[in-house]
Design an enzyme around this catalytic site. Structure first.
Site, PDB file in Angstrom:
ATOM      1  N   CYS A  24      50.997  35.005  15.285  1.00 12.04           N
ATOM      2  CA  CYS A  24      51.590  33.914  16.081  1.00 12.04           C
ATOM      3  C   CYS A  24      50.573  33.293  17.031  1.00 12.04           C
ATOM      4  O   CYS A  24      50.789  32.183  17.509  1.00 12.04           O
ATOM      5  CB  CYS A  24      52.805  34.415  16.837  1.00 12.04           C
ATOM      6  SG  CYS A  24      52.474  35.825  17.908  1.00 12.04           S
ATOM      7  N   GLN A  45      58.884  30.289  17.420  1.00 15.79           N
ATOM      8  CA  GLN A  45      57.765  30.798  16.644  1.00 15.79           C
ATOM      9  C   GLN A  45      58.237  31.293  15.272  1.00 15.79           C
ATOM     10  O   GLN A  45      57.639  30.983  14.244  1.00 15.79           O
ATOM     11  CB  GLN A  45      57.075  31.939  17.406  1.00 15.79           C
ATOM     12  CG  GLN A  45      55.897  32.539  16.665  1.00 15.79           C
ATOM     13  CD  GLN A  45      54.710  31.609  16.561  1.00 15.79           C
ATOM     14  OE1 GLN A  45      54.219  31.116  17.552  1.00 15.79           O
ATOM     15  NE2 GLN A  45      54.241  31.364  15.330  1.00 15.79           N
ATOM     16  N   HIS A  91      61.399  35.025  20.614  1.00 17.00           N
ATOM     17  CA  HIS A  91      60.548  33.832  20.544  1.00 17.00           C
ATOM     18  C   HIS A  91      60.998  33.069  19.282  1.00 17.00           C
ATOM     19  O   HIS A  91      60.296  33.028  18.275  1.00 17.00           O
ATOM     20  CB  HIS A  91      59.083  34.245  20.466  1.00 17.00           C
ATOM     21  CG  HIS A  91      58.110  33.132  20.738  1.00 17.00           C
ATOM     22  ND1 HIS A  91      58.502  31.848  21.062  1.00 17.00           N
ATOM     23  CD2 HIS A  91      56.752  33.114  20.713  1.00 17.00           C
ATOM     24  CE1 HIS A  91      57.431  31.097  21.224  1.00 17.00           C
ATOM     25  NE2 HIS A  91      56.366  31.837  21.025  1.00 17.00           N
ATOM     26  N   ARG A  97      60.336  28.609  29.164  1.00 14.01           N
ATOM     27  CA  ARG A  97      59.621  29.864  28.871  1.00 14.01           C
ATOM     28  C   ARG A  97      59.663  30.688  30.150  1.00 14.01           C
ATOM     29  O   ARG A  97      59.109  30.268  31.172  1.00 14.01           O
ATOM     30  CB  ARG A  97      58.176  29.573  28.441  1.00 14.01           C
ATOM     31  CG  ARG A  97      57.306  30.822  28.415  1.00 14.01           C
ATOM     32  CD  ARG A  97      55.945  30.597  27.784  1.00 14.01           C
ATOM     33  NE  ARG A  97      56.038  30.474  26.334  1.00 14.01           N
ATOM     34  CZ  ARG A  97      55.040  30.690  25.493  1.00 14.01           C
ATOM     35  NH1 ARG A  97      53.850  31.055  25.939  1.00 14.01           N
ATOM     36  NH2 ARG A  97      55.201  30.547  24.188  1.00 14.01           N
ATOM     37  N   ASP A 149      51.170  40.503  16.218  1.00 19.37           N
ATOM     38  CA  ASP A 149      51.242  39.809  17.503  1.00 19.37           C
ATOM     39  C   ASP A 149      50.346  40.595  18.460  1.00 19.37           C
ATOM     40  O   ASP A 149      49.933  41.724  18.153  1.00 19.37           O
ATOM     41  CB  ASP A 149      52.717  39.809  17.978  1.00 19.37           C
ATOM     42  CG  ASP A 149      52.939  39.091  19.315  1.00 19.37           C
ATOM     43  OD1 ASP A 149      52.031  38.367  19.775  1.00 19.37           O
ATOM     44  OD2 ASP A 149      54.037  39.262  19.887  1.00 19.37           O
ATOM     45  N   ARG A 155      54.492  24.855  14.322  1.00 20.51           N
ATOM     46  CA  ARG A 155      55.292  24.869  15.551  1.00 20.51           C
ATOM     47  C   ARG A 155      55.808  23.457  15.845  1.00 20.51           C
ATOM     48  O   ARG A 155      56.957  23.276  16.231  1.00 20.51           O
ATOM     49  CB  ARG A 155      54.441  25.372  16.734  1.00 20.51           C
ATOM     50  CG  ARG A 155      53.942  26.801  16.629  1.00 20.51           C
ATOM     51  CD  ARG A 155      55.076  27.791  16.678  1.00 20.51           C
ATOM     52  NE  ARG A 155      55.891  27.617  17.860  1.00 20.51           N
ATOM     53  CZ  ARG A 155      55.590  28.108  19.087  1.00 20.51           C
ATOM     54  NH1 ARG A 155      54.503  28.843  19.244  1.00 20.51           N
ATOM     55  NH2 ARG A 155      56.398  27.914  20.108  1.00 20.51           N
TER      56      ARG A 155
HETATM   57  N1   CP Z   1      52.436  31.530  19.794  1.00 17.39           N
HETATM   58  C1   CP Z   1      52.662  30.988  21.009  1.00 17.39           C
HETATM   59  O1   CP Z   1      53.799  30.858  21.477  1.00 17.39           O
HETATM   60  O2   CP Z   1      51.546  30.556  21.622  1.00 17.39           O
HETATM   61  P1   CP Z   1      51.445  30.044  23.140  1.00 17.39           P
HETATM   62  O3   CP Z   1      51.714  31.250  24.021  1.00 17.39           O
HETATM   63  O4   CP Z   1      50.050  29.527  23.262  1.00 17.39           O
HETATM   64  O5   CP Z   1      52.471  28.982  23.369  1.00 17.39           O
HETATM   65  N1  NVA Z   2      54.625  38.765  22.394  1.00 16.64           N
HETATM   66  C1  NVA Z   2      53.764  37.757  22.963  1.00 16.64           C
HETATM   67  C2  NVA Z   2      53.937  36.458  22.243  1.00 16.64           C
HETATM   68  C3  NVA Z   2      52.942  35.402  22.650  1.00 16.64           C
HETATM   69  C4  NVA Z   2      53.159  34.116  21.936  1.00 16.64           C
HETATM   70  C5  NVA Z   2      54.041  37.627  24.453  1.00 16.64           C
HETATM   71  O1  NVA Z   2      55.201  37.652  24.865  1.00 16.64           O
HETATM   72  O2  NVA Z   2      53.070  37.487  25.212  1.00 16.64           O
END
Ligand code: CP
Ligand code: NVA
Length: 300
Positions: A258, A131, A128, A101, A218, A286
């Site tokens: 999400c 997700q 993502h 990430r 989101d 997930r």
């Molecule tokens: N939806 C999601 O990716 O959550 P986190 O940021 O908690 O991993």
């Molecule tokens: N769009 C959000 C998704 C979080 C799971 C971000 O990047 O923070």
């Protein structure tokens, strides 16, 4: 499948295959004889916060027989400027796979190239994909005709989630409406690049939700966008997922998020709590979706 870097890079059969495997893994979770990662060590490199992605991958790797090592950005020399390609070449000689990430899709792809080990996108600026795979699994569980679902994504239409939805719609051929103010719409070139005619982008939120089977939102301020908070909260306010928009669908839509959710910002507490069963099933999915991804990339 060598890597899982984006929805864009997958074809329809691969996505459907992963969903079928996720369904099987969910139904057979207690059967711990499925150990495709037996004896393996996987690195998780997360330079951004996470609850769901971190927990589901650590549990998923363990349930499939492997061991996960977690590193935040500051744990590695990466945080002090060591290039991603050097980090990748070290990791590639020691671990069996990587789950990453970070801010940059380009860095993720460089890691995959230089490490030579299966690499999974756990969120970048561009996508993502884990997700969206879990989201599709959730819709598939709730709608017999899920391939015909009309999905509306509300809010920041240019964020990683929206982009993964755009590619999912294009690859699977379902209708997607993105309801976002002009400042936060996906680039027209991106929608055009998909070559798929079923994606509509509009700032007319009431028209957007009409007839939709799924309403999805989101956060308005994605990680890394905190400096734009004031502008975002102001411009995105009309796109809040609230009860009047749910009613404006003219249906009983699936309401999805999400997570994490900011109540009274992108979704009201009333709507979130009314649809909490689905939203937290979505979060649980997930785990199942990512076990399918792990199994697929481990198989090569
Ligand atoms: N939806 C999601 O990716 O959550 P986190 O940021 O908690 O991993
Ligand atoms: N769009 C959000 C998704 C979080 C799971 C971000 O990047 O923070």
């Amino acid at each position: 499948m060598q890597h899982f870097l984006s929805i864009q890079s997958l074809d329809e059969a691969t996505i459907v295959g992963l969903l079928d495997d996720a369904t099987w893994l969910k139904a057979n979770r207690k059967d711990r004889s499925v150990q495709p990662l037996a004896g393996q060590t996987w690195a998780m490199i997360f330079t951004k916060s996470s609850t769901r992605t971190r927990v589901s991958f650590e549990v998923g790797v363990h349930e499939l027989g492997g061991h996960a090592m977690f590193f935040s950005g500051n744990d590695l020399q990466l945080g002090r400027g060591e290039p991603i390609r050097d980090t990748a070449r070290v990791m590639g000689r020691m671990v069996d796979g990587a789950i990453i990430r970070n801010d940059s899709q380009v860095d993720l792809e460089e890691f995959a190239q230089f490490s030579g080990i299966p690499t999974i996108n756990a969120l970048t600026d561009m996508e993502h994909p884990c997700q969206v795979l879990a989201d599709l699994l959730t819709i598939k569980e709730r709608m017999a005709n899920w391939r015909e679902a009309r999905v509306c994504f509300l809010g920041d239409g240019d964020c990683n989630m929206a982009r993964s939805w755009i590619w999912a719609a294009a690859r699977l051929g379902f209708e997607l409406v993105i309801a976002a103010p002009k400042e936060f719409q996906p680039p027209a070139a991106l929608v055009q690049e998909t070559g798929f005619g079923g994606i509509t982008v509009t700032d007319d939120v009431t028209a957007a939700v009409a007839g939709c089977d799924v309403l999805y939102t989101d956060v308005w301020v994605s990680m890394g966008k905190e400096a734009e908070s004031t502008q975002r909260l102001q411009l995105l306010q009309p796109y809040q997922l609230n009860q009047s928009l749910v009613q404006a669908t003219g249906k009983a839509p699936l309401v999805m998020h999400c997570l994490p959710a900011y109540r009274e910002k992108e979704i009201t507490a009333e709507v979130l709590e009314a649809h909490a069963d689905l939203i937290f099933e979505q979060a649980e999915n997930r785990l199942h979706a990512q076990k399918a991804i792990l199994r697929a990339v481990a198989a090569g």
